[in-house]
Design an enzyme around this catalytic site. Sequence first.
Site, PDB file in Angstrom:
ATOM      1  N   ASN A 111      -6.289 -32.006 -78.802  1.00 17.16           N
ATOM      2  CA  ASN A 111      -6.493 -33.053 -78.388  1.00 17.16           C
ATOM      3  C   ASN A 111      -7.962 -34.281 -78.939  1.00 17.16           C
ATOM      4  OD1 ASN A 111      -6.467 -31.569 -76.379  1.00 17.16           O
ATOM      5  ND2 ASN A 111      -7.528 -33.183 -75.619  1.00 17.16           N
ATOM      6  N   ALA A 114       5.664 -36.293 -71.578  1.00 18.22           N
ATOM      7  CA  ALA A 114       6.860 -37.121 -72.565  1.00 18.22           C
ATOM      8  C   ALA A 114       5.861 -38.201 -72.784  1.00 18.22           C
ATOM      9  CB  ALA A 114       8.406 -37.508 -71.370  1.00 18.22           C
ATOM     10  N   CYS A 142      -9.245 -37.342 -70.415  1.00 18.63           N
ATOM     11  CA  CYS A 142      -9.948 -36.936 -68.604  1.00 18.63           C
ATOM     12  C   CYS A 142     -11.297 -36.771 -68.891  1.00 18.63           C
ATOM     13  CB  CYS A 142      -9.620 -35.192 -68.398  1.00 18.63           C
ATOM     14  SG  CYS A 142      -7.682 -35.558 -69.231  1.00 18.63           S
ATOM     15  N   THR A 177      13.189 -32.099 -55.261  1.00 14.20           N
ATOM     16  CA  THR A 177      14.020 -33.160 -56.160  1.00 14.20           C
ATOM     17  C   THR A 177      14.535 -33.959 -57.872  1.00 14.20           C
ATOM     18  OG1 THR A 177      14.708 -33.876 -54.219  1.00 14.20           O
ATOM     19  CG2 THR A 177      15.749 -35.045 -55.728  1.00 14.20           C
TER      20      THR A 177
HETATM   21  C1  LIG Z   1      -2.176 -34.621 -72.346  1.00 13.70           C
HETATM   22  C2  LIG Z   1      -2.308 -33.752 -73.111  1.00 13.70           C
HETATM   23  C3  LIG Z   1      -2.642 -32.412 -71.773  1.00 13.70           C
HETATM   24  C4  LIG Z   1      -1.828 -33.308 -70.157  1.00 13.70           C
HETATM   25  O1  LIG Z   1      -0.841 -33.503 -70.185  1.00 13.70           O
HETATM   26  P1  LIG Z   1      -0.265 -34.500 -68.773  1.00 13.70           P
HETATM   27  O2  LIG Z   1       1.537 -34.833 -68.893  1.00 13.70           O
HETATM   28  O3  LIG Z   1      -1.162 -35.786 -69.371  1.00 13.70           O
HETATM   29  O4  LIG Z   1      -0.669 -34.149 -67.509  1.00 13.70           O
HETATM   30  C5  LIG Z   1      -2.559 -31.420 -72.132  1.00 13.70           C
HETATM   31  N1  LIG Z   1      -2.690 -30.709 -73.331  1.00 13.70           N
HETATM   32  C6  LIG Z   1      -2.825 -31.403 -74.437  1.00 13.70           C
HETATM   33  C7  LIG Z   1      -2.809 -30.930 -75.440  1.00 13.70           C
HETATM   34  C8  LIG Z   1      -2.672 -32.969 -74.180  1.00 13.70           C
HETATM   35  O5  LIG Z   1      -3.147 -33.558 -74.550  1.00 13.70           O
END
Ligand SMILES: *Cc1c(COP(=O)(O)O)cnc(C)c1O
Length: 390
Positions: free
Chosen positions: A156, A205, A330, A242
């Site tokens: 990321n 998603a 984050c 659920t």
């Molecule tokens: C965004 C991301 C996550 C976390 O996903 P969320 O659906 O926001 O909790 C985990 N790993 C990578 C590589 C990401 O880019």
Amino acid sequence: MFEKSVYLDYAATTPLDPHVGEAMQPYFNQDFGNPSSVHQLGQKAEAAVERSRATMAALLGCSPQEIVFTACGSESDNLAVRGAALAARRSQGANHILVSPVEHDAVLRTAEDLGQHFGFEVERLPVDTFGRVSPDDLREAIKDTTAIVSIIHANNEIGTINPIPELARECEGRDVLLHTDSVQAGAHLRLKVDKLGVDMLSLGAHKFYGPKGVGALYVRAGTQLAPLLTGGSQEGGLRAGTHNVPLIVGMAEAFRRAQEQSEDRAAHHRSLRDPLIEGVLEAVPGSQLTGHPQERSPNHASFVFEGVDGNELLAALDLAGFACSSGSACKTGDPEPSQVLTALGLDPGLALGSLRVTVGVDTTQEQIEAFLHELPRVVERLRTAEGAHV
Ligand SMILES: *Cc1c(COP(=O)(O)O)cnc(C)c1O
């Protein structure tokens, strides 16, 4: 003021695809049944969940029973790493966890938690200057007591794509579970679990124009996992609660579109991203690309700039009408240099001057040109201001 803002942060999140929103709509108030209910309204909801599961499975090349729906990519990562580690210790006494140092916090902090509070031995694999794990290093690090290996697919922060099939071969040879965090990769690469050779794979998603708050974990049949949420027997007992039917429907539709259109989207992304990288390196003195020059997500550009504070740069770009990131969303507000960037061997001071620019399906050439016009001026202004402080 904000209407002119240019969004260049698609790795943080993406807007909902209107087609996806349309597919979700009936399941909020019309076909709102609980998939676990016996009556027809419940069956209708259950059918929607199972259709979505079948869609995900067909795209990934696995069986529907191997898909677990979760509430986000982070939960998928947690279920994979924590679930496998706890189960492997219970059945084989395995207590060793291997992760790369460039994982998303959802993997890294989970491994650290298992180390600090559950007595696991957590080891970080080496990476090269682009953030890739080598199969040779993995082979040497695997032990008889290794419970789980987790290596990020497309990074990321720096975009780098790890050689997952080669890494999987090392794990297979030693009969060790391999999880990959494909939360970024799912938006850009065609994913087939057999080609990748992984035992578990995480998706979220909202990184591919689906809704926020839903994810999926592929779990190869026969893999032992301890559940994180206990209660009802949803998701084969691996994830009580659920089903969030509209979001699950939205995820499958978004993933279908992302996978089917991946070549077209990648071509569009590259046609914007490549001139962007070239333009930045050319126009900004003391700039450097982070991550791999070729083996990277097609929409991803990331840099470090000498003598610039990344947070100040983000704020200045935001004021100028460009929404970018310094890495993982984050981490915003955290004055420490990114662990991902220092793991590449970058000087911590230089790592503080990072910038991530990620394009998407709505990004235009004009927007990239405007960005390339603005960035060098902003950097220059910040550098002059820094100089004025001393
Ligand atoms: C965004 C991301 C996550 C976390 O996903 P969320 O659906 O926001 O909790 C985990 N790993 C990578 C590589 C990401 O880019």
